[in-house]
Write a protein that holds these residues in place. Structure first.
Motif, PDB file in Angstrom:
ATOM      1  N   GLY A  66     -42.234   8.509   2.992  1.00 23.47           N
ATOM      2  CA  GLY A  66     -42.591   7.331   2.210  1.00 23.47           C
ATOM      3  C   GLY A  66     -43.576   7.603   1.087  1.00 23.47           C
ATOM      4  O   GLY A  66     -44.615   6.954   0.993  1.00 23.47           O
ATOM      5  N   LEU A  67     -43.254   8.545   0.235  1.00 18.35           N
ATOM      6  CA  LEU A  67     -44.143   8.909  -0.870  1.00 18.35           C
ATOM      7  C   LEU A  67     -44.223   7.808  -1.918  1.00 18.35           C
ATOM      8  O   LEU A  67     -43.292   7.020  -2.084  1.00 18.35           O
ATOM      9  CB  LEU A  67     -43.655  10.187  -1.541  1.00 18.35           C
ATOM     10  CG  LEU A  67     -43.731  11.461  -0.724  1.00 18.35           C
ATOM     11  CD1 LEU A  67     -43.090  12.601  -1.481  1.00 18.35           C
ATOM     12  CD2 LEU A  67     -45.162  11.789  -0.377  1.00 18.35           C
ATOM     13  N   ALA A  68     -45.320   7.795  -2.644  1.00 14.39           N
ATOM     14  CA  ALA A  68     -45.483   6.893  -3.774  1.00 14.39           C
ATOM     15  C   ALA A  68     -44.513   7.319  -4.881  1.00 14.39           C
ATOM     16  O   ALA A  68     -44.105   8.480  -4.935  1.00 14.39           O
ATOM     17  CB  ALA A  68     -46.921   6.953  -4.286  1.00 14.39           C
ATOM     18  N   PRO A  69     -44.137   6.394  -5.778  1.00 11.54           N
ATOM     19  CA  PRO A  69     -43.258   6.781  -6.891  1.00 11.54           C
ATOM     20  C   PRO A  69     -43.870   7.937  -7.688  1.00 11.54           C
ATOM     21  O   PRO A  69     -45.036   7.898  -8.050  1.00 11.54           O
ATOM     22  CB  PRO A  69     -43.181   5.516  -7.739  1.00 11.54           C
ATOM     23  CG  PRO A  69     -43.490   4.414  -6.793  1.00 11.54           C
ATOM     24  CD  PRO A  69     -44.463   4.982  -5.803  1.00 11.54           C
ATOM     25  N   GLY A  70     -43.079   8.967  -7.907  1.00 12.25           N
ATOM     26  CA  GLY A  70     -43.560  10.144  -8.619  1.00 12.25           C
ATOM     27  C   GLY A  70     -44.268  11.138  -7.721  1.00 12.25           C
ATOM     28  O   GLY A  70     -44.751  12.166  -8.195  1.00 12.25           O
TER      29      GLY A  70
END
Length: 134
Positions: A66-70
Motif C-alpha cells: 500500500g505505497l503512497a502514489p509515486g
C-alpha cells in the motif's frame, strides 16, 4: 521527511536500519511480515518500503504494501534468492544492509525529492464551493 516502512524478520537488523533512518530525519515504521506491514501501512501510506527479499515471493505481496502514489520499493537480503519477474521490475534498488545504509538514506531522499518535483505529494486545494459552511 519521508515515511518509510521497514519489513524484515531479523529484528536486530530492522531496528538498526530504523535508527539510522530516524537519525536522518525520516519517519520509520517497522513490521516483521507482509501481513503486519499491510496493517501498519493502512494508517499512513509509506513513501518507501524497504523489504526483506525472502518476503516478496509474489506480486501480491508487493501490492499489499500500500505505497503512497509515486512510492518505491527497495529490497535487501540474500542476493541468491531470486525475485519473481514482476517484483524485480517494480523494485527501485537491491541493497546489502547494513553495509549500504548511506545508499538507503540517499535513495529515501531521492524518492522524496522526486515526489516533490512531480507534484504527487501536494494535495490540491479544496474549491470554495466544496468547503463546509460556505
Amino acid at each position: 521527511m519521508a515515511s518509510i516502512l521497514l519489513v524484515g524478520a531479523d529484528a536486530a537488523l530492522v531496528e538498526g536500519i530504523a535508527q539510522a533512518l530516524s537519525a536522518a530525519g525520516h519517519h520509520v515504521l517497522t513490521a516483521g511480515s507482509i501481513a503486519e506491514a499491510t496493517f501498519v501501512a493502512t494508517a499512513a501510506a509509506p513513501l518507501l518500503a524497504v523489504v526483506e527479499r525472502e518476503l516478496l515471493s509474489n506480486a501480491a505481496a508487493l501490492r499489499a504494501l500500500g505505497l503512497a502514489p509515486g512510492g518505491a520499493v527497495v529490497v535487501f537480503g540474500n542476493p541468491d534468492t531470486p525475485l519473481p519477474a514482476p517484483v524485480r521490475r517494480a523494485v527501485l534498488a537491491e541493497l546489502r544492509l547494513p553495509l549500504e545504509r548511506a545508499r538507503l538514506i540517499a535513495l529515501a531522499m531521492h524518492v522524496q525529492a522526486r515526489i516533490r518535483h512531480t507534484g504527487r505529494g501536494v494535495t490540491p486545494p479544496t474549491p470554495p464551493e466544496s468547503r463546509p459552511g460556505v
